[in-house]
Design a protein around this motif. Structure first.
Motif, mmCIF file in Angstrom:
data_model
loop_
_atom_site.group_PDB
_atom_site.id
_atom_site.type_symbol
_atom_site.label_atom_id
_atom_site.label_comp_id
_atom_site.label_asym_id
_atom_site.label_seq_id
_atom_site.Cartn_x
_atom_site.Cartn_y
_atom_site.Cartn_z
ATOM 1 N N HIS A 22 -35.917 -35.977 9.202
ATOM 2 C CA HIS A 22 -35.892 -34.698 9.924
ATOM 3 C C HIS A 22 -34.605 -33.908 9.690
ATOM 4 O O HIS A 22 -34.304 -32.978 10.457
ATOM 5 C CB HIS A 22 -36.106 -34.904 11.428
ATOM 6 C CG HIS A 22 -37.365 -35.654 11.764
ATOM 7 N ND1 HIS A 22 -38.583 -35.370 11.166
ATOM 8 C CD2 HIS A 22 -37.597 -36.690 12.625
ATOM 9 C CE1 HIS A 22 -39.505 -36.182 11.658
ATOM 10 N NE2 HIS A 22 -38.932 -36.999 12.527
ATOM 11 N N HIS A 62 -34.527 -30.103 9.739
ATOM 12 C CA HIS A 62 -34.498 -29.342 10.987
ATOM 13 C C HIS A 62 -33.121 -28.758 11.266
ATOM 14 O O HIS A 62 -32.970 -27.918 12.171
ATOM 15 C CB HIS A 62 -34.929 -30.225 12.163
ATOM 16 C CG HIS A 62 -36.350 -30.686 12.065
ATOM 17 N ND1 HIS A 62 -36.964 -31.471 13.030
ATOM 18 C CD2 HIS A 62 -37.307 -30.486 11.110
ATOM 19 C CE1 HIS A 62 -38.204 -31.734 12.667
ATOM 20 N NE2 HIS A 62 -38.439 -31.140 11.513
ATOM 21 N N TYR A 94 -45.408 -26.929 4.402
ATOM 22 C CA TYR A 94 -43.969 -27.179 4.487
ATOM 23 C C TYR A 94 -43.175 -25.887 4.639
ATOM 24 O O TYR A 94 -42.183 -25.838 5.377
ATOM 25 C CB TYR A 94 -43.485 -27.948 3.258
ATOM 26 C CG TYR A 94 -43.900 -29.406 3.215
ATOM 27 C CD1 TYR A 94 -44.631 -29.974 4.251
ATOM 28 C CD2 TYR A 94 -43.561 -30.210 2.137
ATOM 29 C CE1 TYR A 94 -45.013 -31.304 4.218
ATOM 30 C CE2 TYR A 94 -43.934 -31.555 2.089
ATOM 31 C CZ TYR A 94 -44.662 -32.086 3.129
ATOM 32 O OH TYR A 94 -45.027 -33.402 3.096
ATOM 33 N N GLU A 117 -44.235 -23.107 6.005
ATOM 34 C CA GLU A 117 -44.473 -22.635 7.369
ATOM 35 C C GLU A 117 -43.682 -23.453 8.379
ATOM 36 O O GLU A 117 -43.186 -22.919 9.385
ATOM 37 C CB GLU A 117 -45.971 -22.697 7.682
ATOM 38 C CG GLU A 117 -46.328 -22.117 9.040
ATOM 39 C CD GLU A 117 -47.821 -22.165 9.316
ATOM 40 O OE1 GLU A 117 -48.232 -21.613 10.348
ATOM 41 O OE2 GLU A 117 -48.571 -22.756 8.506
ATOM 42 N N ARG A 118 -43.537 -24.748 8.097
ATOM 43 C CA ARG A 118 -42.766 -25.609 8.990
ATOM 44 C C ARG A 118 -41.314 -25.128 9.067
ATOM 45 O O ARG A 118 -40.716 -25.076 10.160
ATOM 46 C CB ARG A 118 -42.813 -27.063 8.505
ATOM 47 C CG ARG A 118 -42.181 -28.064 9.459
ATOM 48 C CD ARG A 118 -42.063 -29.455 8.850
ATOM 49 N NE ARG A 118 -43.330 -29.996 8.380
ATOM 50 C CZ ARG A 118 -43.454 -31.219 7.849
ATOM 51 N NH1 ARG A 118 -42.380 -31.999 7.716
ATOM 52 N NH2 ARG A 118 -44.622 -31.639 7.441
ATOM 53 N N SER A 133 -41.087 -22.006 11.108
ATOM 54 C CA SER A 133 -41.166 -22.298 12.547
ATOM 55 C C SER A 133 -39.827 -22.773 13.088
ATOM 56 O O SER A 133 -39.409 -22.375 14.189
ATOM 57 C CB SER A 133 -42.242 -23.361 12.811
ATOM 58 O OG SER A 133 -43.520 -22.889 12.448
#
Length: 385
Positions: free
Chosen positions: A16, A19, A46, A48-49, A52
């Protein structure tokens, strides 16, 4: 003799870690990023992730997804137009080596202009382009930590090596979670690419104590885990080891060099559109056998680090095991010969002299323990058939 070591300013490593993108952008003072990726990363969600994650911090990012598996001058120019028109202050390079390599080229051309050929090796491109944050989704190229990019000139079928500080990303977010969906074929090809980076960095004429430490660590991670991730893609511990190994191998060769395998691999990719890792795999056993007599101690250490020989084995035994193990590894990972890949024999043999000259012109064979002539390169190509 001193060694210049170049790394991204920031590296975030682990599950992660992607992030952390908003925080990294904040440290760079950037607020208008462009995501450069490929269609598969969009399809898998990915891109779009990342959008977000950014939106949670009141940031937005447009997406350019028209990169190619083997970046070309034309595909780069399309990205340059997008980057210039949007007035972006940073680039997020998401994907395998091809999107990251594309992003590096786009970042330089969008800021400094000119044509891709203007930046071809032996020119050292040290001017800074648009800042790049690299987020790799394969454990293979190590492009997130290297000062290189490779772009194909489709008019000449030449893979141009471009090098310099300007191609180094300012940040790399190394998140193995993004590799869990990789198919077995891509896992194998990129994994062998990473292994080749580590081996070539260690035996290179430009090897140094720093690059040696990274290369050996990379081999110790890749050796026992490449088969595991090929046969079981959901094996998180093996995926994590491969991701870290790939990054360390990238650091190793970026601060030393690659050698003959890569020099010969690029023309195969340019002429026959073979994925880079796969053409490396085709070449690795034969090139190792050719090169080994000029650096037996170094290749023996590679064999031990990869787990292909015992620590107590003599160099002679270790090197014998290395050649045998590399050949068996290709068989296990279903690496095809050029013929099995579908390349036409006559076409392959007709372009061998041209490929040999292109390999030598790239500069990489000159770093090999045993520097080949054009005729010797042609002979190695012949043995692949």
């Amino acid at each position: 003799m001193s060694t210049q070591v170049v790394l991204p300013r920031t590296m975030q490593i682990g599950e992660h870690s992607s992030h952390a993108l908003p925080d990294v952008l904040a440290t760079l003072g950037c607020t208008r990023p462009l995501i450069i990726t490929d269609g598969m990363m969009v399809k898998l969600g990915y891109a779009e992730r990342l959008q977000s994650v950014l939106s949670e911090h009141n940031l937005s990012a447009d997406v350019f997804s028209d990169t190619l598996p083997e970046p070309t001058v034309a595909s780069i120019q399309a990205g340059v137009s997008t980057a210039r028109d949007g007035n972006y202050d940073s680039i997020i390079a998401l994907g395998g080596g091809s999107p990251i390599d594309s992003a590096k080229a786009i970042a330089i051309l969008a800021r400094h202009g000119g044509e891709m050929r203007d930046y071809k090796f032996p020119r050292q491109v040290d001017e800074q382009g648009i800042p790049i944050i690299a987020i790799p989704t394969t454990a293979g190229t190590g492009s997130e930590v290297t000062r290189f990019t490779i772009i194909t000139d489709e008019t000449t079928d030449e893979k141009m090596l471009c090098a310099g500080l300007g191609f180094m990303p300012v940040a790399a977010l190394i998140d193995y979670d993004l590799t869990l969906s990789l198919p077995a074929r891509t896992t194998a090809d990129t994994g062998i690419d990473a292994m080749t980076h580590a081996i070539e960095a260690y035996v290179s004429k430009k090897a140094n104590p720093y690059s040696d430490s990274q290369a050996l660590s990379a081999m110790r991670l890749i050796g026992p885990n490449l088969r595991r991730v090929y046969h079981s893609g959901e094996d998180k511990s093996a995926r994590e080891a491969m991701m870290l190994g790939s990054t360390l191998a990238g650091i190793a060769f970026s601060n030393a060099s690659v050698a003959l395998v890569h020099g010969m691999s690029r023309p195969i990719g340019a002429h026959f559109h073979v994925p880079h890792g796969l053409s490396n795999a085709m070449l690795l056993p034969e090139v190792t056998a050719f090169s080994l007599p000029s650096a037996p101690e170094r290749y023996a250490e590679c064999a031990r680090a990869l787990g292909m020989a015992e620590v107590t084995d003599s160099d002679e035994v270790a090197n014998h095991n290395l050649i045998e193990a590399l050949t068996l590894l290709n068989q296990e990972l279903n690496v095809p010969t050029p013929e099995q890949y579908g390349i036409k024999r006559q076409h392959f043999f007709d372009v061998l002299p041209q490929m040999a000259e292109q390999a030598l012109a790239s500069g990489s064979p000159g770093n090999n323990p045993r520097v080949p002539s054009a005729d010797e390169i042609v002979e190695i190509y012949r043995r692949l058939w």
